[in-house]
Design an enzyme around this catalytic site. Structure first.
Site, PDB file in Angstrom:
ATOM      1  N   GLY A  30     -14.213   7.241  -9.609  1.00  0.00           N
ATOM      2  CA  GLY A  30     -13.744   7.055  -8.236  1.00  0.00           C
ATOM      3  C   GLY A  30     -12.895   5.814  -8.056  1.00  0.00           C
ATOM      4  N   SER A  56     -16.590   7.585  -3.532  1.00  0.00           N
ATOM      5  CA  SER A  56     -16.588   6.120  -3.684  1.00  0.00           C
ATOM      6  C   SER A  56     -15.173   5.574  -3.826  1.00  0.00           C
ATOM      7  CB  SER A  56     -17.428   5.704  -4.891  1.00  0.00           C
ATOM      8  OG  SER A  56     -16.776   6.062  -6.106  1.00  0.00           O
ATOM      9  N   PRO A 112     -17.925   8.633 -12.465  1.00  0.00           N
ATOM     10  CA  PRO A 112     -16.942   9.560 -13.057  1.00  0.00           C
ATOM     11  C   PRO A 112     -15.488   9.149 -12.825  1.00  0.00           C
ATOM     12  CG  PRO A 112     -17.683  10.431 -10.969  1.00  0.00           C
ATOM     13  CD  PRO A 112     -18.473   9.157 -11.191  1.00  0.00           C
ATOM     14  N   LYS A 161     -25.237  -4.770  -3.804  1.00  0.00           N
ATOM     15  CA  LYS A 161     -26.193  -3.955  -3.055  1.00  0.00           C
ATOM     16  C   LYS A 161     -27.075  -4.866  -2.211  1.00  0.00           C
ATOM     17  CE  LYS A 161     -24.321  -0.713  -5.396  1.00  0.00           C
ATOM     18  NZ  LYS A 161     -23.254   0.097  -4.798  1.00  0.00           N
ATOM     19  N   ASP A 167     -22.004  -0.555 -22.553  1.00  0.00           N
ATOM     20  CA  ASP A 167     -22.720  -1.169 -21.433  1.00  0.00           C
ATOM     21  C   ASP A 167     -21.773  -2.123 -20.703  1.00  0.00           C
ATOM     22  OD1 ASP A 167     -24.311  -2.682 -19.724  1.00  0.00           O
ATOM     23  OD2 ASP A 167     -25.949  -2.879 -21.154  1.00  0.00           O
TER      24      ASP A 167
END
Length: 363
Positions: A231, A195, A229, A313, A267
């Site tokens: 990217g 990503s 993680p 998305k 969050d």
């Protein structure tokens, strides 16, 4: 009949066509689109004079699903396997082409391209080899300047197959800087995920080269929401920024070892920075696009960042209509509650899949 060809991601031809139909209509052109699933391009049919008008006035940077578009000069459907150069010379020396597009000649550069499909990949090696002899042939025919010039239009030879080629042009002020509209980026060996290429591409597409040193520079503060993680955090660190990486998941140890990353296990929808010194906000969370759009808008309205890059998305159907609705809501909110002028850009990047990438900044 002439027209334009828009290059797009295979599978998104209908979305590209819907956007073209709307945008060309707003410019007073009323042609029609020809599409075929998975072909990686859309043809918009209109008169030659309208095609040249669109080459200038249909702004590429404002098109979401189009990577590059060219105005059609000629279409060659039975290109001989022997002496292809002469056949393409003849197509451009046709009287109608010369008359309709007199202002295009001579062009300053040449791109030999294919659709972004498996067939296109098979043709790409031939296209690379064919570029030099075709350029030489077009110079002999008077269709290109003796030396490369970025002040003149660019000629495109778009190979649909071995025997079918569309010859077209784009203006230097309204074109992608990359062949086929695709920046070729190398995956860093130490990046935590693929990503990372999405944000790398986004910086290159949305921030002009002459502004990058000022707007994307070492020492800036950035926030990455939904970072794990890492990217996207990787691209911020690579550019020398100090990053607050917000995610309940683990971050790559290599990023934490740089000393440039503070991992905040929280969050992403609830986090806000303690100081209003954040230049860049980035976000690639898998969430409902309307919710992400509202979050990004709130950050900008509250002055919690100066620029934002985020992904939305896409739904399964009516993707362009949905995208237009999301973006319109963001624009209206910023106009109503914002503090002045802003710039909003959106693109389905090469490294995107079922999503688009959006960039917003205050001017």
């Amino acid at each position: 009949m002439s027209g334009i060809i828009a290059y797009c991601r295979p599978g998104f031809e209908s979305d590209c066509a819907a956007e073209l139909q709307e945008k060309t209509g707003l410019l007073g052109s009323y042609g029609y689109c020809q599409t075929q699933a998975q072909q990686g391009y859309v043809i918009y049919r209109c008169a030659a004079e309208e095609a040249e008008h669109l080459a200038k006035k249909l702004v590429l940077n404002e098109l979401i699903f189009t990577r590059q578009f060219i105005a059609i000069l000629a279409e060659v459907k039975d290109l001989p396997s022997q002496d292809r150069v002469s056949a393409l010379q003849l197509a451009l020396l046709d009287e109608t082409v010369q008359e309709n597009f007199a202002g295009v000649k001579p062009a300053g550069s040449l791109r030999v391209e294919t659709p972004d499909t498996n067939v296109g990949k098979e043709l790409s090696k031939f296209c690379r080899k064919f570029t030099v002899p075709l350029r030489q042939g077009l110079r002999r025919a008077g269709w290109m300047t003796a030396k490369e010039s970025d002040r003149r239009p660019t000629l495109h030879a778009f190979f649909i197959s071995n025997s079918e080629v569309v010859l077209g042009f784009s203006y230097s002020f309204n074109q992608s800087p990359w062949l086929m509209g695709i920046p070729r980026l190398r995956m860093p060996g130490d990046a935590p995920s693929r990503s990372t290429l999405k944000l790398d591409e986004a910086f290159q597409v949305f921030v002009p080269a002459h502004e990058r040193e000022e707007r994307v520079s070492s020492g800036m503060n950035a926030v990455d929401l939904g970072a794990a993680p890492g990217g996207w955090t990787y691209q911020l660190v690579r550019r020398g920024m100090m990053v607050q990486a917000v995610d309940n998941g683990p971050m790559a140890a290599t990023l934490m070892d740089t000393g440039q990353v503070k991992h905040i296990q929280e969050d992403g929808f609830k986090f806000r920075p303690k100081k209003k010194n954040v230049t860049w906000l980035v976000c690639d969370m898998v969430e409902k696009p309307a919710r992400v759009g509202e979050l990004m808008t709130d950050w900008l309205l509250e002055g919690d960042c100066k620029e934002a890059i985020f992904n939305l998305k896409l739904p399964m159907k009516r993707r362009y209509a949905a995208v237009a609705e999301y973006l319109q809501h963001i624009k209206e909110t910023l106009q109503e509650h914002g503090r002045g002028k802003f710039e909003l850009q959106a693109k389905q990047l090469y490294h995107d899949r079922e999503e688009i990438t959006v960039h917003i900044r205050w001017l």
